[in-house]
Design an enzyme around this catalytic site. Sequence first.
Site, mmCIF file in Angstrom:
data_model
loop_
_atom_site.group_PDB
_atom_site.id
_atom_site.type_symbol
_atom_site.label_atom_id
_atom_site.label_comp_id
_atom_site.label_asym_id
_atom_site.label_seq_id
_atom_site.Cartn_x
_atom_site.Cartn_y
_atom_site.Cartn_z
ATOM 1 N N GLY A 1 0.810 -1.220 0.000
ATOM 2 C CA GLY A 1 0.000 0.000 0.000
ATOM 3 C C GLY A 1 0.839 1.264 0.000
ATOM 4 C CG ASN B 1 -5.240 3.726 8.826
ATOM 5 O OD1 ASN B 1 -5.622 4.695 8.167
ATOM 6 N ND2 ASN B 1 -4.173 3.778 9.584
ATOM 7 C CD GLN C 1 -6.939 -0.952 7.230
ATOM 8 O OE1 GLN C 1 -7.607 -1.935 7.539
ATOM 9 N NE2 GLN C 1 -5.680 -0.807 7.629
ATOM 10 C CB SER D 1 -1.869 -3.471 1.141
ATOM 11 O OG SER D 1 -0.844 -4.162 1.785
ATOM 12 C CG HIS E 1 0.216 -6.623 5.033
ATOM 13 N ND1 HIS E 1 0.191 -6.222 6.347
ATOM 14 C CD2 HIS E 1 0.456 -5.509 4.315
ATOM 15 C CE1 HIS E 1 0.423 -4.925 6.422
ATOM 16 N NE2 HIS E 1 0.583 -4.466 5.191
ATOM 17 C CB THR F 1 12.603 -9.656 -10.551
ATOM 18 O OG1 THR F 1 13.672 -9.475 -11.462
ATOM 19 C CG2 THR F 1 12.053 -11.072 -10.658
ATOM 20 C CB CYS G 1 2.516 3.533 10.154
ATOM 21 S SG CYS G 1 1.984 2.304 8.979
HETATM 22 C C1 LIG Z 1 -5.106 2.934 4.923
HETATM 23 C C2 LIG Z 1 -3.729 2.397 4.722
HETATM 24 N N1 LIG Z 1 -3.009 2.817 3.688
HETATM 25 C C3 LIG Z 1 -1.773 2.358 3.449
HETATM 26 C C4 LIG Z 1 -1.176 1.446 4.288
HETATM 27 C C5 LIG Z 1 0.193 0.940 3.973
HETATM 28 O O1 LIG Z 1 0.132 -0.359 3.419
HETATM 29 P P1 LIG Z 1 1.386 -1.337 3.454
HETATM 30 O O2 LIG Z 1 1.538 -1.795 4.864
HETATM 31 O O3 LIG Z 1 1.032 -2.449 2.525
HETATM 32 O O4 LIG Z 1 2.551 -0.554 2.977
HETATM 33 C C6 LIG Z 1 -1.884 0.980 5.412
HETATM 34 C C7 LIG Z 1 -1.261 0.052 6.372
HETATM 35 O O5 LIG Z 1 -1.545 0.073 7.557
HETATM 36 C C8 LIG Z 1 -3.206 1.464 5.621
HETATM 37 O O6 LIG Z 1 -3.930 1.054 6.662
#
Ligand SMILES: Cc1ncc(COP(=O)(O)O)c(C=O)c1O
Length: 388
Positions: free
Chosen positions: A71, A156, A184, A204, A206, A242, A330
Amino acid sequence: MKNIYLDNSATTQVDPEVAKIMTEYMVEKFGNPSSIHFFGQQAKYAMDNAREKVAKVINAGVKEIFFTSGGTESDNWAIRGFVENYIKKNNKAHIVTSRIEHSAVYETCRMLEKKYPQLITVTYLKPDKKGHISPYEVKKALTSDTVIVSIMHVNNEIGAINDIAEIGRICREKCVLFHTDAVQSFTKIPINVKTMNIDLLSASSHKIYGPKGVGLLYVRNKVDILPILFGGKQESGQRNGTENLPGIVGFGKAAEIAMKTYKKDIQRIGSLRNKLYELISKDVKDIILNSDIEEGYEGILNISFDGVEGESLLLALDMEGVAVSTGSACSAGSVKPSRVLLGIGLMEVDAQSSIRFSIGRNNTMEEIEFAGNAVIKAVERLRSMSWM
Ligand SMILES: Cc1ncc(COP(=O)(O)O)c(C=O)c1O
């Protein structure tokens, strides 16, 4: 009781079926999709197959999907790739975004306005008390220099859902590009990039029971963005390097599984979230509900506990085997109060007393009951020792 994971918005447990297919593409079918021999073609076929699966989630064409490292890269690429290209030929670019975007969008915008102070300006819209960015405010913020609007789908930290269809409609009407961070919401809330007039979308793997380190950027056909990585002409020369084959195959599988189960999952996740809130609110006084139980995303419950430091509560719950978060993954570890909670009008002290519980498809009612009781006891104990 085993450890209880209530941090599914930070990341999710990889589905066993996803892990199985990834192993196959690491150990046996390990070719480089750019190679023209059998191994390479087998890898390319699997990647194309995964691309079809993720494209289907948002009703995109396969040629409009570019795999990335996640993401963060998708958000950076969408905004930088478009705006830095635009200012090569034009001498002004205005971006409209919000104060409560994920840092991957927010910090990209901040970087751009610092790097090009004469050329780029950014408007950071304020959300309402529930964390919504009003489409009307978006419309009001547009100027003749606005080139892109970036507003997230689901927040998030608190789970607020934005009306991206209406924002998309406004942007298309004004010929302004619309990017949405759907990290999300991808596979959790229906998205149709065509009817919602979305030009760029980030997702994303994960967050959807797939592996870490892989994501996608949807780029609407004919939208011109510059690559941010240069190299060997992978992903039609748009995203070089790659490809992460096992990750991409896993992402495709995770999307396929989620599309089959999301309706059932979201109902169950919603009832677990409601139960958790019911348990906590019945026995704990002086709390602030920062999520919207009626209209927000079912998997996120954010609560501030008066007189309790969020980090202390997180650690107390961790000792009981309950994993939660004090904000986005984060921002965990930083002592600053959450930008999102301040954005919806919380005082600093309340923002610092908040916990995000994020529920996923592997959680059970038994776990929720255990976690609810652990919260009640931990808050009582912390308040009895508190000086706040
Ligand atoms: C709303 C949102 N955007 C972007 C990201 C970043 O994604 P990634 O962890 O795949 O870099 C997150 C991750 O917590 C997210 O919740």
